[in-house]
Design a protein around this motif. Structure first.
Motif, short mmCIF file in Angstrom:
data_model
loop_
_atom_site.label_atom_id
_atom_site.label_comp_id
_atom_site.label_asym_id
_atom_site.label_seq_id
_atom_site.Cartn_x
_atom_site.Cartn_y
_atom_site.Cartn_z
N GLU A 127 -10.39 9.25 -16.27
CA GLU A 127 -11.39 8.75 -15.33
C GLU A 127 -11.16 7.29 -14.96
O GLU A 127 -11.65 6.82 -13.92
CB GLU A 127 -12.79 8.89 -15.92
CG GLU A 127 -13.21 10.31 -16.24
CD GLU A 127 -14.57 10.35 -16.92
OE1 GLU A 127 -15.55 9.85 -16.33
OE2 GLU A 127 -14.65 10.87 -18.05
N ILE A 128 -10.40 6.56 -15.79
CA ILE A 128 -10.22 5.12 -15.55
C ILE A 128 -8.76 4.72 -15.47
O ILE A 128 -8.46 3.52 -15.45
CB ILE A 128 -10.93 4.30 -16.65
CG1 ILE A 128 -10.40 4.64 -18.03
CG2 ILE A 128 -12.44 4.49 -16.59
CD1 ILE A 128 -10.88 3.72 -19.13
N SER A 129 -7.84 5.71 -15.40
CA SER A 129 -6.41 5.41 -15.33
C SER A 129 -5.93 5.60 -13.90
O SER A 129 -5.78 6.74 -13.45
CB SER A 129 -5.62 6.31 -16.27
OG SER A 129 -6.01 6.13 -17.61
N PRO A 130 -5.66 4.53 -13.15
CA PRO A 130 -5.17 4.68 -11.79
C PRO A 130 -3.71 5.12 -11.78
O PRO A 130 -2.87 4.53 -12.46
CB PRO A 130 -5.33 3.28 -11.20
CG PRO A 130 -5.31 2.36 -12.37
CD PRO A 130 -5.88 3.12 -13.52
N LYS A 131 -3.43 6.17 -11.02
CA LYS A 131 -2.05 6.64 -10.88
C LYS A 131 -1.40 6.15 -9.59
O LYS A 131 -0.19 6.20 -9.43
CB LYS A 131 -1.98 8.15 -10.96
CG LYS A 131 -2.73 8.88 -9.85
CD LYS A 131 -2.62 10.39 -10.02
CE LYS A 131 -3.40 11.14 -8.93
NZ LYS A 131 -3.31 12.61 -9.11
N MET A 132 -2.25 5.68 -8.66
CA MET A 132 -1.75 5.19 -7.38
C MET A 132 -2.68 4.13 -6.83
O MET A 132 -3.89 4.19 -7.01
CB MET A 132 -1.62 6.36 -6.39
CG MET A 132 -1.06 5.97 -5.03
SD MET A 132 -0.75 7.43 -3.98
CE MET A 132 -2.43 8.07 -3.80
N VAL A 133 -2.08 3.14 -6.15
CA VAL A 133 -2.83 2.10 -5.46
C VAL A 133 -2.34 2.05 -4.02
O VAL A 133 -1.14 1.98 -3.77
CB VAL A 133 -2.65 0.71 -6.11
CG1 VAL A 133 -3.45 -0.34 -5.34
CG2 VAL A 133 -3.08 0.74 -7.57
N GLU A 134 -3.26 2.11 -3.07
CA GLU A 134 -2.92 1.98 -1.65
C GLU A 134 -3.58 0.73 -1.11
O GLU A 134 -4.77 0.49 -1.32
CB GLU A 134 -3.41 3.20 -0.87
CG GLU A 134 -2.74 4.50 -1.29
CD GLU A 134 -3.41 5.71 -0.69
OE1 GLU A 134 -2.86 6.28 0.27
OE2 GLU A 134 -4.51 6.07 -1.18
N LEU A 135 -2.78 -0.08 -0.39
CA LEU A 135 -3.27 -1.33 0.15
C LEU A 135 -3.11 -1.33 1.66
O LEU A 135 -2.04 -1.02 2.18
CB LEU A 135 -2.52 -2.52 -0.44
CG LEU A 135 -2.61 -2.68 -1.96
CD1 LEU A 135 -1.23 -2.81 -2.57
CD2 LEU A 135 -3.44 -3.88 -2.32
N GLN A 140 -0.36 -1.29 8.26
CA GLN A 140 0.43 -0.48 7.33
C GLN A 140 -0.38 -0.18 6.07
O GLN A 140 -1.27 -0.93 5.69
CB GLN A 140 1.72 -1.20 6.93
CG GLN A 140 2.64 -1.55 8.08
CD GLN A 140 3.92 -2.18 7.59
OE1 GLN A 140 4.74 -1.55 6.92
NE2 GLN A 140 4.11 -3.45 7.92
N ILE A 141 -0.02 0.92 5.44
CA ILE A 141 -0.58 1.25 4.13
C ILE A 141 0.56 1.22 3.12
O ILE A 141 1.51 2.00 3.21
CB ILE A 141 -1.25 2.63 4.13
CG1 ILE A 141 -2.48 2.62 5.06
CG2 ILE A 141 -1.69 2.99 2.71
CD1 ILE A 141 -3.20 3.95 5.13
N LEU A 142 0.47 0.30 2.18
CA LEU A 142 1.48 0.18 1.12
C LEU A 142 1.01 1.01 -0.07
O LEU A 142 -0.10 0.80 -0.58
CB LEU A 142 1.67 -1.27 0.72
CG LEU A 142 2.59 -1.54 -0.48
CD1 LEU A 142 4.01 -1.05 -0.21
CD2 LEU A 142 2.58 -3.02 -0.86
N GLN A 143 1.84 1.92 -0.52
CA GLN A 143 1.50 2.79 -1.63
C GLN A 143 2.30 2.40 -2.87
O GLN A 143 3.53 2.35 -2.83
CB GLN A 143 1.79 4.24 -1.25
CG GLN A 143 1.31 5.26 -2.26
CD GLN A 143 1.60 6.69 -1.80
OE1 GLN A 143 2.60 7.30 -2.19
NE2 GLN A 143 0.71 7.24 -0.97
N ILE A 185 7.29 -2.59 -8.62
CA ILE A 185 7.28 -3.07 -7.25
C ILE A 185 8.71 -3.21 -6.74
O ILE A 185 9.52 -3.92 -7.33
CB ILE A 185 6.56 -4.44 -7.14
CG1 ILE A 185 5.17 -4.36 -7.76
CG2 ILE A 185 6.47 -4.88 -5.69
CD1 ILE A 185 4.24 -3.40 -7.07
N SER A 186 9.02 -2.55 -5.65
CA SER A 186 10.34 -2.64 -5.03
C SER A 186 10.45 -3.95 -4.26
O SER A 186 9.43 -4.57 -3.92
CB SER A 186 10.57 -1.47 -4.09
OG SER A 186 9.72 -1.58 -2.96
#
Length: 239
Positions: A127-135, A140-143, A185-186
């Protein structure tokens, strides 16, 4: 007529003020790399960390520069009526996200620390572990996806809080939970973050259980990314 001594003193004051302002502008906050390692958890709200500034990461043994980081945090306090204090201490319903954005000698990184004090005192790591962040950056949407080389860390701790019942204060206890997740982060992603327009950015967190939450990142910290990701703009380790 103004005395020449007053004039001289005024000029001296201006010079001293200018020098102080210049020194303040170039002054850098530093932190030992070991203090960013949350292997044993993190205090509620990340209290004690240097937020909202560019921080030099140093080696604790030899004081050599290892990188730069900007630390941001977002807090929610649904119980607050007049004064909301999400970072002060845990209490039922509070939710905090501490995010670290930067680069070190070995590469670039984003780390999210999620802290939750559920109203019923119960939570699963999913419930509290993020597997993805979108900005959302410009149009643009950075994933960003979770690093496969670093296991999500989970913690929990007991706390007490005070409620007012029947004309008296009553002490109660409950449990709060925390996750610690690292994102790789690439160079392209770091460049997009480093050159992001200096305005508030929204980030969507997707957790392991499928739930999502949107949090804001202030314009001042977005602007600071140019420095924190500029330490190692190629995001590559030295050969």
């Amino acid at each position: 007529m103004v005395s020449k001594y007053l004039k001289s003193g005024f000029v001296t004051l201006l010079v001293m003020t200018a020098l102080f302002s210049a020194n303040s502008a170039i002054a850098q906050t530093t932190i030992d790399e070991d203090k960013l390692d949350s292997v044993n958890g993190m205090r509620w709200g990340g209290n004690g960390l240097p937020f909202d500034k560019v921080v030099d990461i140093k080696d604790a043994l030899v004081n050599t520069p290892l990188g730069k980081v900007v630390i941001d945090r977002h807090g929610e306090d649904p119980q607050g009526v007049l004064f909301k204090e999400p970072f002060a201490s845990p209490s039922p319903g509070k939710f905090v996200v501490v995010s670290l954005w930067g680069s070190k000698i070995e590469g670039c990184f984003v780390k999210l620390v999620v802290q939750s004090a559920p109203t019923d005192g119960k939570a699963e790591l999913t419930e509290i572990s993020p597997k993805m962040v979108e900005l959302g950056i410009g149009e643009q949407i950075l994933q960003l996806t979770r690093s496969p080389n670093m296991k999500v860390r989970g913690f929990q701790g007991n706390y007490t809080y005070t409620v007012y019942e029947n004309n008296r204060n009553v002490q109660r206890s409950s449990t709060w939970y925390m996750s610690d997740t690292l994102f790789d982060i690439s160079p392209d992603a770091a460049n997009l973050l480093r050159t992001a327009p200096a305005k508030e950015i929204k980030a969507r967190l997707t957790f392991d259980n499928g739930d999502t939450k949107i949090i804001p990142i202030g314009s001042s910290n977005v602007k600071r990314w140019q420095d924190s990701f500029g330490f190692n703009s190629s995001c590559s380790a030295p050969k």
